[in-house]
Each structure stands twice: as C-alpha cells, then as structure tokens.
Design a protein around this motif. Structure first.
Motif, PDB file in Angstrom:
ATOM      1  N   HIS A   1       0.907  -1.258  -0.064  1.00 61.50           N
ATOM      2  CA  HIS A   1      -0.084  -0.147   0.081  1.00 61.50           C
ATOM      3  C   HIS A   1       0.823   1.204   0.053  1.00 61.50           C
ATOM      4  N   GLU A   2       1.975   1.219   0.829  1.00 61.95           N
ATOM      5  CA  GLU A   2       2.897   2.265   0.795  1.00 61.95           C
ATOM      6  C   GLU A   2       3.486   2.665  -0.643  1.00 61.95           C
ATOM      7  N   ALA A   3       3.872   1.259  -1.280  1.00 64.26           N
ATOM      8  CA  ALA A   3       4.583   1.491  -2.474  1.00 64.26           C
ATOM      9  C   ALA A   3       3.740   1.999  -3.542  1.00 64.26           C
ATOM     10  N   MET A   4       2.372   1.632  -3.545  1.00 63.72           N
ATOM     11  CA  MET A   4       1.476   2.279  -4.324  1.00 63.72           C
ATOM     12  C   MET A   4       1.167   3.600  -4.224  1.00 63.72           C
ATOM     13  N   SER A   5       1.050   4.290  -2.981  1.00 65.97           N
ATOM     14  CA  SER A   5       1.227   5.665  -2.522  1.00 65.97           C
ATOM     15  C   SER A   5       2.235   6.239  -3.113  1.00 65.97           C
ATOM     16  N   ILE A   6       3.324   5.709  -2.766  1.00 64.92           N
ATOM     17  CA  ILE A   6       4.658   6.506  -3.234  1.00 64.92           C
ATOM     18  C   ILE A   6       4.800   6.649  -4.717  1.00 64.92           C
ATOM     19  N   GLY A   7       4.485   5.477  -5.533  1.00 65.60           N
ATOM     20  CA  GLY A   7       4.497   5.437  -6.863  1.00 65.60           C
ATOM     21  C   GLY A   7       3.557   6.527  -7.238  1.00 65.60           C
TER      22      GLY A   7
ATOM     23  N   GLU B   1       4.506   9.725  -9.574  1.00 64.88           N
ATOM     24  CA  GLU B   1       3.779  10.049 -11.184  1.00 64.88           C
ATOM     25  C   GLU B   1       2.918  11.123 -10.966  1.00 64.88           C
ATOM     26  N   GLY B   2       2.519  11.702  -9.792  1.00 58.58           N
ATOM     27  CA  GLY B   2       1.626  12.889  -9.869  1.00 58.58           C
ATOM     28  C   GLY B   2       0.379  12.489 -10.129  1.00 58.58           C
ATOM     29  N   ILE B   3      -0.189  11.217  -9.732  1.00 58.69           N
ATOM     30  CA  ILE B   3      -1.450  10.429  -9.887  1.00 58.69           C
ATOM     31  C   ILE B   3      -2.412  11.069  -8.651  1.00 58.69           C
ATOM     32  N   LYS B   4      -3.640  11.619  -9.107  1.00 59.47           N
ATOM     33  CA  LYS B   4      -4.667  11.910  -7.955  1.00 59.47           C
ATOM     34  C   LYS B   4      -5.776  11.011  -8.499  1.00 59.47           C
ATOM     35  N   ARG B   5      -6.339  10.761  -7.083  1.00 57.53           N
ATOM     36  CA  ARG B   5      -7.613   9.790  -7.091  1.00 57.53           C
ATOM     37  C   ARG B   5      -8.626  10.580  -6.730  1.00 57.53           C
ATOM     38  N   ASP B   6      -9.920  10.101  -7.127  1.00 58.02           N
ATOM     39  CA  ASP B   6     -11.109  10.864  -6.843  1.00 58.02           C
ATOM     40  C   ASP B   6     -11.327  11.065  -5.266  1.00 58.02           C
ATOM     41  N   ARG B   7     -10.954  10.022  -4.609  1.00 56.58           N
ATOM     42  CA  ARG B   7     -11.231  10.239  -3.170  1.00 56.58           C
ATOM     43  C   ARG B   7      -9.540   9.797  -2.654  1.00 56.58           C
ATOM     44  N   PRO B   8      -9.433  10.579  -1.616  1.00 56.17           N
ATOM     45  CA  PRO B   8      -7.956  10.825  -1.085  1.00 56.17           C
ATOM     46  C   PRO B   8      -7.589   9.417  -0.526  1.00 56.17           C
ATOM     47  N   LEU B   9      -6.332   9.048  -0.587  1.00 53.86           N
ATOM     48  CA  LEU B   9      -5.927   7.876   0.110  1.00 53.86           C
ATOM     49  C   LEU B   9      -5.268   8.387   1.335  1.00 53.86           C
ATOM     50  N   THR B  10      -4.787   7.479   2.397  1.00 56.81           N
ATOM     51  CA  THR B  10      -4.478   8.042   3.505  1.00 56.81           C
ATOM     52  C   THR B  10      -3.267   9.010   3.706  1.00 56.81           C
ATOM     53  N   HIS B  11      -2.491   8.898   2.650  1.00 59.58           N
ATOM     54  CA  HIS B  11      -1.334   9.859   2.752  1.00 59.58           C
ATOM     55  C   HIS B  11      -1.817  11.328   2.008  1.00 59.58           C
ATOM     56  N   ASP B  12      -2.778  11.130   1.089  1.00 57.03           N
ATOM     57  CA  ASP B  12      -3.546  12.323   0.594  1.00 57.03           C
ATOM     58  C   ASP B  12      -4.170  12.911   1.604  1.00 57.03           C
ATOM     59  N   LEU B  13      -4.874  12.307   2.331  1.00 55.49           N
ATOM     60  CA  LEU B  13      -5.496  12.963   3.557  1.00 55.49           C
ATOM     61  C   LEU B  13      -4.797  13.672   4.434  1.00 55.49           C
ATOM     62  N   ILE B  14      -3.683  12.856   4.576  1.00 54.92           N
ATOM     63  CA  ILE B  14      -2.698  13.615   5.674  1.00 54.92           C
ATOM     64  C   ILE B  14      -2.193  14.954   4.995  1.00 54.92           C
ATOM     65  N   ASP B  15      -1.657  14.712   3.846  1.00 56.05           N
ATOM     66  CA  ASP B  15      -1.466  16.086   3.204  1.00 56.05           C
ATOM     67  C   ASP B  15      -2.284  16.909   3.255  1.00 56.05           C
ATOM     68  N   MET B  16      -3.701  16.856   2.992  1.00 56.78           N
ATOM     69  CA  MET B  16      -4.760  17.873   2.868  1.00 56.78           C
ATOM     70  C   MET B  16      -4.833  18.392   4.404  1.00 56.78           C
ATOM     71  N   MET B  17      -4.977  17.688   5.513  1.00 60.88           N
ATOM     72  CA  MET B  17      -4.948  18.081   6.750  1.00 60.88           C
ATOM     73  C   MET B  17      -3.786  18.894   6.952  1.00 60.88           C
ATOM     74  N   MET B  18      -2.547  18.722   6.505  1.00 64.80           N
ATOM     75  CA  MET B  18      -1.525  19.380   7.097  1.00 64.80           C
ATOM     76  C   MET B  18      -1.451  20.811   6.255  1.00 64.80           C
ATOM     77  N   GLU B  19      -2.052  20.723   5.126  1.00 62.42           N
ATOM     78  CA  GLU B  19      -2.358  22.145   4.353  1.00 62.42           C
ATOM     79  C   GLU B  19      -3.215  22.972   4.785  1.00 62.42           C
ATOM     80  N   ALA B  20      -4.379  22.232   5.400  1.00 57.24           N
ATOM     81  CA  ALA B  20      -5.443  23.275   6.219  1.00 57.24           C
ATOM     82  C   ALA B  20      -5.059  23.637   7.502  1.00 57.24           C
ATOM     83  N   LEU B  21      -4.164  22.961   8.176  1.00 56.07           N
ATOM     84  CA  LEU B  21      -3.516  23.385   9.429  1.00 56.07           C
ATOM     85  C   LEU B  21      -2.121  24.125   9.181  1.00 56.07           C
ATOM     86  N   SER B  22      -1.709  24.640   7.912  1.00 57.65           N
ATOM     87  CA  SER B  22      -0.493  25.435   7.767  1.00 57.65           C
ATOM     88  C   SER B  22       0.801  24.686   8.363  1.00 57.65           C
TER      89      SER B  22
END
Length: 170
Positions: A42-48, A52-73
């Motif tokens: 799962h981590e390999a898929m997330s890193i890959g 590659e800059g691939i975005k999914r319709d729904r965020p994966l766990t690392h994407d969710l953490i990234d979005m939370m970090m952005e919201a919290l500056s």
C-alpha cells in the motif's frame, strides 16, 4: 545526515513487499551507494502515485494527511531515516508550525510518501548508510550500463524478503 533521492521504486505486482532504493546526491553522490528499504504494497502504491503525480477521486491515507497538513498550515521541514535494527528501519518527520519545530516517529515508507507530496527533503543518518547500503556500480559503456540496469531490475524483481532471513533462525 546524507541527502538522498529516490533512485527507483520496485513494486511487487503480487501484493507482497516492494522495494524503494534511495541514492545519495550532492557531495555524497560519489559514494556510489544505494539504500534498499522493503516497504508494504500500500505504501509502495502511494509513493508511486505521488512520484507520478496521480490523483484519485477520493484521497488515500497519505493524501488525507497531506490535505490536513495544508489546512493546518503545517509544513514538513525534512524527513530523516535515523536508524536500522536488524531489518527494520526507523524514521522521523520534522515538522514546522508557526516557526516551532517538532518531530514525530514514523515508518520510512510513510515518511517518504508524505515527503514526496510536500516536496520535502529526505535524509539518511550516516550510520544507517554505512550499515545498510550497497555499492551501486555501473560501467561507462552505455550498452553495458543499460544491461546492468536490466539485470539489476531482474534481480530485484526476483528477490523476496525471506531470502534475507537469518539461517540461524530457521
């Protein structure tokens, strides 16, 4: 600390352990070493996907953490792979928030997945590089270099974590 970049990511299609290879750069590039770290599928898929800059319709766990970090500056200053014990690697994520730094212990695979998303540098402790890295040797002949890379990838695809088990444990 040695700055590294991702040399390659070998994703095992059978949903088993995958491999990420980190390579020193800058003044440490001449060491000719790579650091292989086994990671989960799962981590390999997330890193890959992040590489590659691939975005999914729904965020994966690392994407969710990234979005939370952005919201919290919240920013990642860098990640560091701090130690290795037997075949387990340890890492720290160095965060900065309103000028204050704090560190959180994390797996290297999760740390790398977030570092890619946040464009944060990755470092490896010199002791870890000394203990767990391997020479990365390529010939000067372009054809020979391509052949060595092909052979290396074939080797990586054929090797399993069990191949490195301690024979005294069996």
């Amino acid at each position: 600390m040695i700055p590294v970049t991702i040399e390659t990511l070998v994703v095992n299609p059978s949903n088993a352990a995958s491999l990420i290879m980190l390579r020193p750069f800058g003044e440490h590039k001449s060491s000719g070493r790579v650091l292989p770290i086994w990671i989960g599928p799962h981590e390999a898929m997330s890193i890959g996907m992040a590489i590659e800059g691939i975005k999914r319709d729904r965020p994966l766990t690392h994407d969710l953490i990234d979005m939370m970090m952005e919201a919290l500056s919240l920013e990642i200053d860098h990640i560091s792979i701090t130690r290795v014990e037997e075949s387990t690697f340890y890492a720290d994520i160095h965060f900065v928030n309103d000028g204050e730094e704090f560190i959180i212990d994390a797996r290297p695979s999760d740390s790398i997945a977030l570092a890619i998303r946040r464009n944060a540098p990755i470092f490896v402790n010199e002791d870890v590089m000394d203990i767990a890295s391997f020479p990365y040797i390529l010939g000067k002949n372009k054809h020979k270099e391509e052949e060595e890379i092909k052979n290396f990838h074939e080797f990586i695809e054929s090797v399993n974590p069990e191949d490195f088990s301690n024979p005294t444990e069996e």
